[in-house]
Design an enzyme around this catalytic site. Structure first.
Site, PDB file in Angstrom:
ATOM      1  N   ASN A   1      -9.425   8.417 -38.747  1.00 51.51           N
ATOM      2  CA  ASN A   1     -10.529   9.368 -38.708  1.00 51.51           C
ATOM      3  C   ASN A   1     -10.806   9.725 -37.258  1.00 51.51           C
ATOM      4  OD1 ASN A   1     -11.655   9.541 -41.603  1.00 51.51           O
ATOM      5  ND2 ASN A   1     -11.256   7.353 -41.260  1.00 51.51           N
ATOM      6  N   GLU A   2     -10.202  10.826 -36.857  1.00 53.23           N
ATOM      7  CA  GLU A   2     -10.285  11.243 -35.460  1.00 53.23           C
ATOM      8  C   GLU A   2     -11.626  11.933 -35.182  1.00 53.23           C
ATOM      9  OE1 GLU A   2      -8.277  10.129 -33.484  1.00 53.23           O
ATOM     10  OE2 GLU A   2      -6.196  10.215 -34.132  1.00 53.23           O
TER      11      GLU A   2
END
Ligand code: F6R
Length: 637
Positions: A169-170
């Site tokens: 989850n950037e």
């Protein structure tokens, strides 16, 4: 409220402050911490087993959880811990990715855990990197639903990326996001580049569980090891909740613990500047750390700091202990001043009471340990040069062959020259054929590895001859832990430590220099340092060891903080140039080397900047103005 913290409070240093928004514990080493995390997981598995319920674990890959898995495998083998009731969901997988590929998370999980425990294969869930693009969206929904069908995750193990990602989850990820495909951040791809032998081979996408998926876990433990994580750990624990640092969403989860080692915690306010949060026991090191910090903050040299500066910045207790700012400033100034010497091997016939090194014996036997074949000149080329010039008996010992950092193109060049000189050579033919026909990232053949190692050897001879060291004083240890042909190395073994002991015993040095890098808990430098520490432990009782002092330098990535420096060796502009030329001999490591990390500057540029910065720091503290300084910390064993 933290419900299940398996004695973290007792075992680690736990004392949250007003700055911290996530429960966290700090351990001396990632090894010790990993054992406790594994113990918590094992307890959960056993509890669930007694209840006759499945134990649903969310698992991570990467370097952080490796020791936790090692310990779980040990518990399975030696203590009978069974995984029969365990169901696992992995956080992520690269996309696209063949599961048989060495870089797949499927491969990682089987290699580190699943192959070694009794988990039923149908209980293992890892996002499938081979799903077609058309099926991908539905596949992700099904993955999410499957987790829910088990009643959610009982425990989620996490690492953290330097972007603040958890799973993949950037930055930009939504708090309620579910399992989905995502585009990897550039920094994440840079960090993965070494395992893929170059950033061009790193996939651009991945499938990842969402922030929402992770936050629904009943218990979350995030592991953070090494200095490279220190900045993001501080932001996550002390910063505002923000989609730009997705891990900050964990601040809103009431059963999360961050388990950290000393290095990863080093930027936390309570660690970096403890005087701002509590009353301190003022050790000498802490005093210097605090005064250097104050000097940097106020942009004043030591000798210009006033009582008011101390009082305004949470350091009045230090002042009370020391009397006045005047006394304290002079004391700290002298302490830093005494670290500076142009005589790293000790100054003959000088009073050495306040010098970093002893004056006797006048001529010392010195071993410089260099993890790779260029760390010696990169990290301490100026000091190396001085030691030789000042007549000490200097030996250099290259701990590993460094072969994986030589590109295929470079190796091919040498193989072709060798072939041209000796057209009948079968070995050259084999190497050329291998290099020309390789597909993907398969491991180099033994001959190719040998050639790459030899290239690095002759480059280091170039540098040591330039500095005037006889070839007979150069040793290549080729420590076996390194020789896997891949980025992932073996654990340190007796064979490695025996080699280290042999060379130390053979030379009986008065000084040992070694890379004191703790930046990456699984990196080569750290293993090389461990091999030295283990050798020192074994040799400690020998008479010659009473006269042996150990000095640690730092590799290409970080420098000691000024308060940590015990010996500062200044360099003149000419010496800076000489050091640069010595580094130039390592031609295979120039121009976009393979394991560059996130810093695109070449090694010589990085180190010149770093040595200049250390000199500037000294100058800003009010000490003399040098062109460059190499810094060392003494290790007391
Ligand atoms: C791995 C994962 C990532 C890693 C993170 C840290 O499954 O989801 O979030 O945990 O990139 O990686 P390491 O542990 O290699 O520093």
């Amino acid at each position: 409220m933290i419900k299940e913290d398996i004695g973290f409070r007792e075992a680690g240093k736990f004392e949250e402050t007003r700055f911290e928004k996530i429960h966290n514990v700090i351990f001396e080493s990632s090894q010790e911490a990993s054992i406790l995390v594994a113990r918590e997981i094992a307890n959960l598995i056993q509890r669930k087993n007694e209840l006759n319920e499945p134990c649903v674990l969310g698992l991570a890959t990467g370097s952080s959880p490796i020791k936790v898995y090692e310990e779980l495998v040990r518990m399975h083998k030696e203590e009978g811990l069974s995984f029969a009731n365990v169901v696992t969901f992995n956080l992520d997988e690269y996309y696209p990715m063949d599961k048989n590929d060495m870089q797949s998370y499927y491969h990682f999980m089987h290699e580190h855990l699943f192959h070694h425990v009794d988990i039923p294969s149908e209980n293992i869930n890892i996002p499938d990197g081979q799903v077609s693009a058309e099926e991908l969206q539905q596949y992700c929904i099904d993955y999410e639903m499957k987790i829910i069908s088990y009643g959610g995750l009982d425990f989620q193990l996490l690492g953290i990326g330097r972007t603040g990602h958890i799973g993949f989850n950037e930055p930009g990820s939504h708090v309620n996001s579910g399992t989905r495909s995502i585009t990897l951040d550039h920094i994440t791809r840079v960090d993965a580049a070494s395992s893929f032998l170059g950033i061009d081979n790193v996939p651009r996408k991945a499938i990842t569980m969402g922030i929402g998926t992770v936050r629904n876990a009943k218990r979350i433990v995030l592991l953070g090891w090494g200095i490279s994580k220190a900045g993001i750990i501080k932001k996550t624990i002390e910063g505002k909740v923000s989609s730009q640092v997705p891990a900050t969403y964990l601040q809103e989860h009431d059963n999360t613990t961050f388990v950290l080692d000393t290095e990863a915690s080093s930027e936390l306010t309570r660690v970096k500047t403890p005087w701002l949060v509590k009353s301190c026991v003022w050790t000498d090191e802490l005093k210097l750390k605090a005064v250097a910090w104050l000097s940097e903050l106020t942009k004043k040299p030591f000798l210009k700091l006033t009582d008011k500066d101390y009082n305004d910045n949470g350091m009045s207790s230090l002042l009370t202990e020391e009397g006045t700012a005047y006394d304290l400033n002079i004391k700290m100034f002298n302490k830093m001043q005494q670290t500076i010497t142009g005589w790293p091997g000790g100054k003959p016939n000088a009073d050495d009471t306040y010098r970093p090194e002893r004056s006797m014996p006048e001529k010392k036997r010195v071993i410089i340990f260099s993890p790779h074949p260029d760390d010696d000149v990169i990290s301490m080329g100026g000091t190396f040069d001085r030691l030789i010039e000042q007549g000490h008996e200097v030996y250099v010992a290259y701990q590993t062959s460094g072969n994986i950092a030589v590109s295929n193109e470079e190796a091919l060049k040498f193989a072709e020259i060798s072939k041209a000189l000796n057209p009948d050579s079968k070995i050259s033919d084999g190497i050329i054929e291998f290099l020309q026909n390789r597909t993907g990232n398969e491991i180099d053949s033994l001959e190719v590895r040998k050639l790459k190692g030899l290239i690095r050897r002759s480059e280091s001879f170039g540098a040591t001859r330039y500095l005037g060291l006889p070839d007979s004083n150069v040793h290549f240890l080729d420590l076996p832990f390194y020789e896997t042909g891949t980025v992932k190395k073996n654990n340190l073994s007796d064979a490695d430590v025996d080699i280290m002991c042999d060379i130390i015993e053979g030379i009986k040095p008065h000084q040992i220099y070694a890379a004191g890098d703790l930046a990456d808990p699984h990196g080569t430098h750290k293993v090389c340092l461990d091999s030295l520490f283990e050798a020192l432990k074994r040799l400690k009782h020998k008479d010659f060891m009473d006269d042996c002092w150990v000095w640690l330098y730092r590799g290409a990535w970080h420098e000691w903080e000024s308060y940590q420096i015990d010996m500062a060796v200044p360099m003149s502009p000419d010496q800076v140039l000489k050091k640069r030329h010595a580094i130039f001999y390592h031609q295979s490591q120039k121009d976009g080397v393979m394991f560059q990390g996130d810093d695109s500057r070449e090694f010589w540029v990085r180190v010149e900047d770093r040595n200049r910065l250390t000199a500037e720091k000294y100058h800003n503290l009010g000490l003399a103005d040098y062109s460059a300084i190499e810094a060392f910390k003494r290790y007391h064993f």
